[in-house]
Design a protein around this motif. Structure first.
Motif, mmCIF file in Angstrom:
data_model
loop_
_atom_site.group_PDB
_atom_site.id
_atom_site.type_symbol
_atom_site.label_atom_id
_atom_site.label_comp_id
_atom_site.label_asym_id
_atom_site.label_seq_id
_atom_site.Cartn_x
_atom_site.Cartn_y
_atom_site.Cartn_z
ATOM 1 N N GLN A 157 0.833 -1.214 0.000
ATOM 2 C CA GLN A 157 0.000 0.000 0.000
ATOM 3 C C GLN A 157 0.862 1.257 0.000
ATOM 4 N N LEU A 158 2.007 1.173 0.645
ATOM 5 C CA LEU A 158 2.908 2.328 0.752
ATOM 6 C C LEU A 158 3.417 2.780 -0.609
ATOM 7 N N LEU A 159 3.856 1.848 -1.438
ATOM 8 C CA LEU A 159 4.528 2.224 -2.677
ATOM 9 C C LEU A 159 3.646 3.051 -3.613
ATOM 10 N N PRO A 160 2.422 2.614 -3.958
ATOM 11 C CA PRO A 160 1.601 3.454 -4.853
ATOM 12 C C PRO A 160 1.180 4.764 -4.199
ATOM 13 N N ALA A 161 0.931 4.747 -2.888
ATOM 14 C CA ALA A 161 0.566 5.994 -2.203
ATOM 15 C C ALA A 161 1.725 6.986 -2.249
ATOM 16 N N ALA A 162 2.947 6.463 -2.080
ATOM 17 C CA ALA A 162 4.131 7.331 -2.122
ATOM 18 C C ALA A 162 4.365 7.886 -3.523
ATOM 19 N N LYS A 163 4.060 7.112 -4.535
ATOM 20 C CA LYS A 163 4.220 7.622 -5.908
ATOM 21 C C LYS A 163 3.292 8.804 -6.153
ATOM 22 N N THR A 164 2.063 8.703 -5.669
ATOM 23 C CA THR A 164 1.115 9.816 -5.821
ATOM 24 C C THR A 164 1.581 11.032 -5.029
ATOM 25 N N ARG A 170 6.595 16.878 -6.542
ATOM 26 C CA ARG A 170 7.431 17.188 -7.708
ATOM 27 C C ARG A 170 6.850 18.354 -8.505
ATOM 28 N N THR A 171 5.532 18.353 -8.662
ATOM 29 C CA THR A 171 4.882 19.347 -9.515
ATOM 30 C C THR A 171 4.497 20.622 -8.770
ATOM 31 N N GLY A 172 4.837 20.706 -7.481
ATOM 32 C CA GLY A 172 4.536 21.912 -6.729
ATOM 33 C C GLY A 172 3.120 21.979 -6.194
ATOM 34 N N ASP A 173 2.402 20.857 -6.238
ATOM 35 C CA ASP A 173 1.053 20.822 -5.663
ATOM 36 C C ASP A 173 1.198 20.549 -4.166
ATOM 37 N N ASP A 174 1.657 21.551 -3.447
ATOM 38 C CA ASP A 174 2.014 21.362 -2.043
ATOM 39 C C ASP A 174 0.809 21.067 -1.158
ATOM 40 N N ALA A 175 -0.348 21.628 -1.481
ATOM 41 C CA ALA A 175 -1.534 21.369 -0.663
ATOM 42 C C ALA A 175 -1.882 19.880 -0.679
ATOM 43 N N THR A 176 -1.824 19.292 -1.859
ATOM 44 C CA THR A 176 -2.115 17.861 -1.974
ATOM 45 C C THR A 176 -1.048 17.031 -1.272
ATOM 46 N N ALA A 177 0.200 17.389 -1.466
ATOM 47 C CA ALA A 177 1.294 16.649 -0.844
ATOM 48 C C ALA A 177 1.210 16.728 0.678
ATOM 49 N N LYS A 178 0.878 17.895 1.209
ATOM 50 C CA LYS A 178 0.740 18.037 2.658
ATOM 51 C C LYS A 178 -0.365 17.132 3.199
ATOM 52 N N ALA A 179 -1.478 17.074 2.483
ATOM 53 C CA ALA A 179 -2.600 16.252 2.934
ATOM 54 C C ALA A 179 -2.245 14.777 2.935
ATOM 55 N N GLY A 258 12.351 17.145 -8.137
ATOM 56 C CA GLY A 258 12.237 15.947 -8.958
ATOM 57 C C GLY A 258 13.200 14.864 -8.522
ATOM 58 N N ALA A 259 14.413 15.271 -8.177
ATOM 59 C CA ALA A 259 15.429 14.302 -7.755
ATOM 60 C C ALA A 259 15.058 13.670 -6.413
ATOM 61 N N TYR A 260 14.564 14.484 -5.462
ATOM 62 C CA TYR A 260 14.173 13.934 -4.161
ATOM 63 C C TYR A 260 12.960 13.007 -4.290
#
Length: 411
Positions: A157-164, A170-179, A258-260
């Protein structure tokens, strides 16, 4: 809701279930009423019945999809695995046989053997508690196999969730990444004792800034991304209370993000490969139930050494989510070995009772601040008296839990 995000009060309620370990059961032991069929497709997991009587059950799983699949019988908390059958090829059938005790469960299939799974459905078992056949050694082997299945499920479950999550960052969608940050980390926090044994993998994934610098390592992973998402205020200090947050650090460029992101996914892919390799199960078998028991203890140590101080998620303040996931992972491990301690006479039964009460009290206090379902309050809102309460409850649980391995191994 994913399988991982539930209230800890549900986990506490599920502790009362006596979970039987899966194993090889003679076909003659499976009554006709105990045979069920399961049809796994790309988007469904159809079980022929949603109720059964306690005893030996056989789930005949047929893969009608295009990908290799898995089938799970989960405890009421949606995390602990009561039984699972994996590597069911397209067009093939396999049987999961379990001794099911009275209680509430879930069934779910996992096409592709990754992600949250599909067709998660309630499954009720009524009747009386039944005795589990098999000697002590056989039951311990089954406990190790179930722990391996739990780890693989969490990493799956971790791997696909981490990809999202990584793509949003990566794309700067910080609100989504924070959630998504605390949700993704919860999978990792439940099985962290496994990653801890993999050399540099855990440092790459989960080191805090000052830890990485102290060891001369490149700082990558969850907490490097965390600091980008929750940019420190001017004049802010690191978790040591002395080092300026902007010392030798600046927000990542798009290329660096992108690298991180790539590195995080690659390291988690490595973790996925490790737990699905034959060597992983052999290593767990070599450690035996002592390894499972020690994992339960080490996860509470994780809480005491980082989460309770607020140092773990210094910038995001999501420490309570990590705290809760560590407790869930610890409780999962304990659930697999509690019967071995319980069988050691009056002292063993007393120890199990103390640990059960300790988990319940700690979960209840955590629930005051939120849940993995609804989210937890920022750690900055937890008052000093509340932190003391959590610390006292943590210590009250850690003391009997520290005796668990010795009790299990005693003659």
């Amino acid at each position: 809701m994913t399988l991982a995000r539930r209230s800890l009060t549900v986990v506490g309620a599920a502790a009362a279930l006596g979970l039987a370990l899966t194993g090889c059961v003679a076909k003659a032991d499976v009554a006709a009423a105990g045979r069920l069929t399961v049809s796994s497709t790309a988007d469904a997991c159809t079980v022929s019945a949603h109720t059964a009587t306690s005893g030996t059950l056989a789930f005949d799983v047929t893969n009608k999809g295009a990908e290799v699949t898995e089938f799970y019988l989960l405890a009421q908390d949606g995390v602990r695995i009561v039984g699972e059958v994996e590597n069911v090829a397209p067009g093939a059938s396999r049987t999961l046989t379990v001794v099911a005790q009275p209680g509430e469960y879930f069934t779910v299939c996992k096409p592709g053997m990754i992600g949250d799974g599909v067709g998660r459905t309630g499954f009720s078992v009524s009747g009386d508690k039944v005795a589990v056949k098999g000697g002590d050694a056989a039951q311990k082997t089954k406990a190790v196999a179930l722990y391996a299945a739990f780890v693989k499920d969490q990493v799956g479950q971790l791997l696909p969730a981490a990809k999202t999550f990584a793509q949003a960052y990566r794309t700067g969608d910080d609100a989504t990444a924070k959630a998504q940050f605390s949700v993704v980390r919860s999978y990792y926090e439940r099985i962290e004792p496994v990653a801890d044994k993999l050399g540099t993998l855990d440092p790459r994934l989960d080191y805090r800034e000052l830890d990485a610098k102290a060891e001369g390592l490149d700082w990558t992973g969850f907490h490097r991304i965390e600091k980008d998402l929750w940019v420190p205020a001017a004049g802010a200090l690191n978790s040591d209370g002395a080092t300026p947050a902007d010392k030798d650090w600046s927000p990542s460029t798009s290329a660096e993000r992108g690298a991180y992101a790539d590195r995080l996914v690659a390291d988690l892919q490595e973790l996925y490969g490790h737990v699905h390799a034959d060597a992983f199960l052999k290593d767990l078998e070599a450690q035996g139930v002592a390894g499972i028991s020690n994992g339960a203890i080490s996860l509470l140590d994780e809480v005491a050494n980082g989460k309770i101080t607020g140092e773990e998620d210094w910038w995001s303040g999501t420490d309570l989510s990590d705290f809760a996931a560590n407790v869930e992972g610890s409780k999962m491990s304990f659930s697999l070995v509690r019967d071995f301690a319980d069988s050691k006479g009056a002292e063993g039964r007393k120890l199990v009772s103390q640990i059960d009460r300790g988990f319940s009290a700690l979960e209840a206090e955590l629930a005051v601040h939120g849940s993995l379902d609804a989210g937890f309050a920022p750690y900055s809102t937890v008052t000093a008296p509340q932190k003391r309460d959590l610390t006292d409850l943590l210590n009250a649980l850690a003391e009997p839990l520290s005796k668990l391995t010795g009790t299990i191994l005693s003659r």
